[in-house]
Design a protein around this motif. Structure first.
Motif, PDB file in Angstrom:
ATOM      1  N   ASN A  62       0.812  -1.219   0.000  1.00  0.00           N
ATOM      2  CA  ASN A  62       0.000   0.000   0.000  1.00  0.00           C
ATOM      3  C   ASN A  62       0.847   1.272   0.000  1.00  0.00           C
ATOM      4  N   GLY A  63       2.131   1.147   0.325  1.00  0.00           N
ATOM      5  CA  GLY A  63       3.008   2.309   0.256  1.00  0.00           C
ATOM      6  C   GLY A  63       2.553   3.445   1.141  1.00  0.00           C
ATOM      7  N   THR A  64       2.500   4.658   0.584  1.00  0.00           N
ATOM      8  CA  THR A  64       2.112   5.832   1.366  1.00  0.00           C
ATOM      9  C   THR A  64       0.610   6.107   1.325  1.00  0.00           C
ATOM     10  N   ALA A  65      -0.142   5.258   0.636  1.00  0.00           N
ATOM     11  CA  ALA A  65      -1.599   5.417   0.654  1.00  0.00           C
ATOM     12  C   ALA A  65      -2.098   5.257   2.094  1.00  0.00           C
ATOM     13  N   PRO A  66      -3.184   5.928   2.456  1.00  0.00           N
ATOM     14  CA  PRO A  66      -3.699   5.823   3.828  1.00  0.00           C
ATOM     15  C   PRO A  66      -4.477   4.524   4.029  1.00  0.00           C
ATOM     16  N   ALA A  67      -3.811   3.410   3.779  1.00  0.00           N
ATOM     17  CA  ALA A  67      -4.461   2.102   3.830  1.00  0.00           C
ATOM     18  C   ALA A  67      -3.472   1.046   4.290  1.00  0.00           C
ATOM     19  N   ILE A  68      -4.005  -0.011   4.917  1.00  0.00           N
ATOM     20  CA  ILE A  68      -3.205  -1.170   5.319  1.00  0.00           C
ATOM     21  C   ILE A  68      -4.030  -2.429   5.067  1.00  0.00           C
ATOM     22  N   GLY A  69      -3.379  -3.486   4.652  1.00  0.00           N
ATOM     23  CA  GLY A  69      -4.014  -4.769   4.449  1.00  0.00           C
ATOM     24  C   GLY A  69      -3.254  -5.860   5.188  1.00  0.00           C
ATOM     25  N   ARG A  70      -3.742  -7.092   5.089  1.00  0.00           N
ATOM     26  CA  ARG A  70      -4.946  -7.500   4.379  1.00  0.00           C
ATOM     27  C   ARG A  70      -6.089  -7.646   5.369  1.00  0.00           C
ATOM     28  N   ILE A  71      -7.216  -7.055   5.062  1.00  0.00           N
ATOM     29  CA  ILE A  71      -8.343  -7.111   5.982  1.00  0.00           C
ATOM     30  C   ILE A  71      -8.851  -8.535   6.159  1.00  0.00           C
ATOM     31  N   SER A  72      -8.813  -9.363   5.097  1.00  0.00           N
ATOM     32  CA  SER A  72      -9.292 -10.738   5.236  1.00  0.00           C
ATOM     33  C   SER A  72      -8.459 -11.508   6.256  1.00  0.00           C
ATOM     34  N   VAL A  73      -7.160 -11.277   6.260  1.00  0.00           N
ATOM     35  CA  VAL A  73      -6.260 -11.937   7.209  1.00  0.00           C
ATOM     36  C   VAL A  73      -6.452 -11.361   8.607  1.00  0.00           C
ATOM     37  N   LEU A  74      -6.589 -10.053   8.700  1.00  0.00           N
ATOM     38  CA  LEU A  74      -6.781  -9.412  10.001  1.00  0.00           C
ATOM     39  C   LEU A  74      -8.060  -9.897  10.674  1.00  0.00           C
ATOM     40  N   LYS A  75      -9.098 -10.104   9.917  1.00  0.00           N
ATOM     41  CA  LYS A  75     -10.350 -10.633  10.476  1.00  0.00           C
ATOM     42  C   LYS A  75     -10.136 -12.042  11.030  1.00  0.00           C
ATOM     43  N   GLN A  76      -9.380 -12.839  10.316  1.00  0.00           N
ATOM     44  CA  GLN A  76      -9.062 -14.190  10.798  1.00  0.00           C
ATOM     45  C   GLN A  76      -8.272 -14.116  12.096  1.00  0.00           C
ATOM     46  N   TRP A  77      -7.293 -13.226  12.138  1.00  0.00           N
ATOM     47  CA  TRP A  77      -6.458 -13.103  13.330  1.00  0.00           C
ATOM     48  C   TRP A  77      -7.263 -12.623  14.529  1.00  0.00           C
ATOM     49  N   SER A  78      -8.215 -11.745  14.296  1.00  0.00           N
ATOM     50  CA  SER A  78      -9.034 -11.244  15.393  1.00  0.00           C
ATOM     51  C   SER A  78      -9.848 -12.372  16.023  1.00  0.00           C
ATOM     52  N   GLN A  79     -10.331 -13.288  15.201  1.00  0.00           N
ATOM     53  CA  GLN A  79     -11.079 -14.439  15.725  1.00  0.00           C
ATOM     54  C   GLN A  79     -10.153 -15.461  16.365  1.00  0.00           C
ATOM     55  N   GLN A  80      -9.032 -15.687  15.743  1.00  0.00           N
ATOM     56  CA  GLN A  80      -8.067 -16.691  16.204  1.00  0.00           C
ATOM     57  C   GLN A  80      -7.490 -16.331  17.567  1.00  0.00           C
ATOM     58  N   ASP A  81      -7.272 -15.051  17.818  1.00  0.00           N
ATOM     59  CA  ASP A  81      -6.622 -14.575  19.042  1.00  0.00           C
ATOM     60  C   ASP A  81      -7.509 -13.527  19.708  1.00  0.00           C
ATOM     61  N   PRO A  82      -8.509 -13.942  20.489  1.00  0.00           N
ATOM     62  CA  PRO A  82      -9.409 -12.976  21.134  1.00  0.00           C
ATOM     63  C   PRO A  82      -8.686 -12.166  22.202  1.00  0.00           C
ATOM     64  N   PRO A  83      -9.291 -11.067  22.652  1.00  0.00           N
ATOM     65  CA  PRO A  83      -8.639 -10.219  23.654  1.00  0.00           C
ATOM     66  C   PRO A  83      -8.297 -10.996  24.924  1.00  0.00           C
ATOM     67  N   ASP A  84      -7.068 -10.806  25.402  1.00  0.00           N
ATOM     68  CA  ASP A  84      -6.647 -11.445  26.648  1.00  0.00           C
ATOM     69  C   ASP A  84      -6.523 -10.388  27.745  1.00  0.00           C
ATOM     70  N   ALA A  85      -6.113 -10.819  28.930  1.00  0.00           N
ATOM     71  CA  ALA A  85      -6.057  -9.909  30.079  1.00  0.00           C
ATOM     72  C   ALA A  85      -5.080  -8.765  29.855  1.00  0.00           C
ATOM     73  N   PHE A  86      -3.943  -9.040  29.205  1.00  0.00           N
ATOM     74  CA  PHE A  86      -2.955  -7.989  28.960  1.00  0.00           C
ATOM     75  C   PHE A  86      -3.548  -6.913  28.058  1.00  0.00           C
ATOM     76  N   GLU A  87      -4.213  -7.324  26.989  1.00  0.00           N
ATOM     77  CA  GLU A  87      -4.797  -6.370  26.041  1.00  0.00           C
ATOM     78  C   GLU A  87      -5.939  -5.597  26.685  1.00  0.00           C
ATOM     79  N   GLN A  88      -6.757  -6.273  27.478  1.00  0.00           N
ATOM     80  CA  GLN A  88      -7.881  -5.605  28.146  1.00  0.00           C
ATOM     81  C   GLN A  88      -7.382  -4.596  29.176  1.00  0.00           C
ATOM     82  N   ARG A  89      -6.345  -4.977  29.934  1.00  0.00           N
ATOM     83  CA  ARG A  89      -5.787  -4.042  30.909  1.00  0.00           C
ATOM     84  C   ARG A  89      -5.224  -2.812  30.201  1.00  0.00           C
ATOM     85  N   ARG A  90      -4.525  -3.057  29.079  1.00  0.00           N
ATOM     86  CA  ARG A  90      -3.928  -1.966  28.318  1.00  0.00           C
ATOM     87  C   ARG A  90      -5.008  -0.968  27.865  1.00  0.00           C
TER      88      ARG A  90
END
Length: 274
Positions: free
Chosen positions: A220-248
């Protein structure tokens, strides 16, 4: 009538834990860091639900818009202030003198922040060149996507998008990289996804900054964008919020910015927007 949040006991517990995590004193040569205070009333009996009340019942673009209006109300820190903030938000719960490096997973002394090869520095998970916001107060200093990381590993990640695969990253066990993407270790895949999702909702072209969006590309270079959303959605499900992230999330809300990452509080909203 005020409803009690299903998250209220969790938030209250996290607030109490935050007090336990705070260092009693600074070690020699270390800049003292403030202990996180007890949770604000919003995060206690009044409920986290109250914070998101205007988003209730919405989905899709309407939900994204409602969340933007909620989380854009925040205090801001300078780039210099980020150093000490990260010493609190990312403190190692097993060693109050250390922080946890996001990609490396290593516990490292808070006092070793800087620019040397084995120091830790401020990693912009949403690479600051994607939208060209640099270190300007705003997206460039937003603690919801700034994390401590080894200087060398930070350089290896550079401004690459996120995707699967590549070669192992030295000093970051479980992380991989190739010419155009970076894959973080499993324990923080969801953290990375939710940080990027937050940024795409928080920064929509107002405040004098670019409209940040997620897409399904790399390079994506300097465009105001980041990918890949399809992978990020998978990662969000695969690794739900834990205590460290919630405390943060709670410490950022209580002590610094007074806004929250909605995808830590409500991971189900990821699928309802994207």
């Amino acid at each position: 009538m005020i409803r009690t949040s299903r998250l209220a006991p969790l938030a209250a517990g996290l607030a109490a834990t935050a007090l336990l995590f705070a260092p009693a004193h600074a070690s020699a040569g270390q800049v003292p860091v403030a202990a996180a205070p007890a949770a604000a009333p919003l995060a206690g009996s009044v409920s986290v639900d109250a914070y998101y009340a205007s988003a209730e019942g919405k989905t899709g673009p309407a939900l994204k818009s409602a969340l933007h209006e909620i989380i854009k109300v925040q205090s801001k820190v300078t780039y210099d202030q980020v150093w000490n903030a990260l010493k609190v938000t990312d403190e190692d719960p097993a060693n109050h003198n250390n922080v946890i490096l996001v990609y490396s997973g290593r516990s490292q002394s808070k006092s070793t922040n800087g620019g040397g090869a084995n120091d830790w520095n401020r990693e912009h998970v949403w690479a600051k060149s994607h939208g060209d916001f640099g270190t300007a107060t705003g997206p460039g200093t937003d603690l919801h996507h700034l994390r401590p990381e080894d200087v060398t590993v930070n350089s290896t990640r550079g401004n690459k998008d996120f995707d699967k695969g590549g070669s192992p990253v030295a000093e970051a066990p479980g992380s991989f990289t190739d010419s155009d993407s970076f894959e973080p270790r499993d324990a923080v895949k969801g953290d990375v996804a939710r940080m990027l999702l937050y940024m795409a909702v928080r920064y929509d072209g107002g405040d004098g900054f670019a409209d940040l969006e997620l897409n399904d590309k790399v390079n994506n270079g300097t465009a105001p964008a980041i990918g890949r959303i399809s992978v990020l959605k998978q990662w969000s499900q695969q690794d739900p919020p834990d205590a460290f992230e919630q405390r943060r999330n709670q410490v950022i809300y209580d002590t610094y910015q007074h806004n929250r990452n909605p995808f830590i509080d409500h991971p189900e909203w990821v699928a309802q927007i994207w």
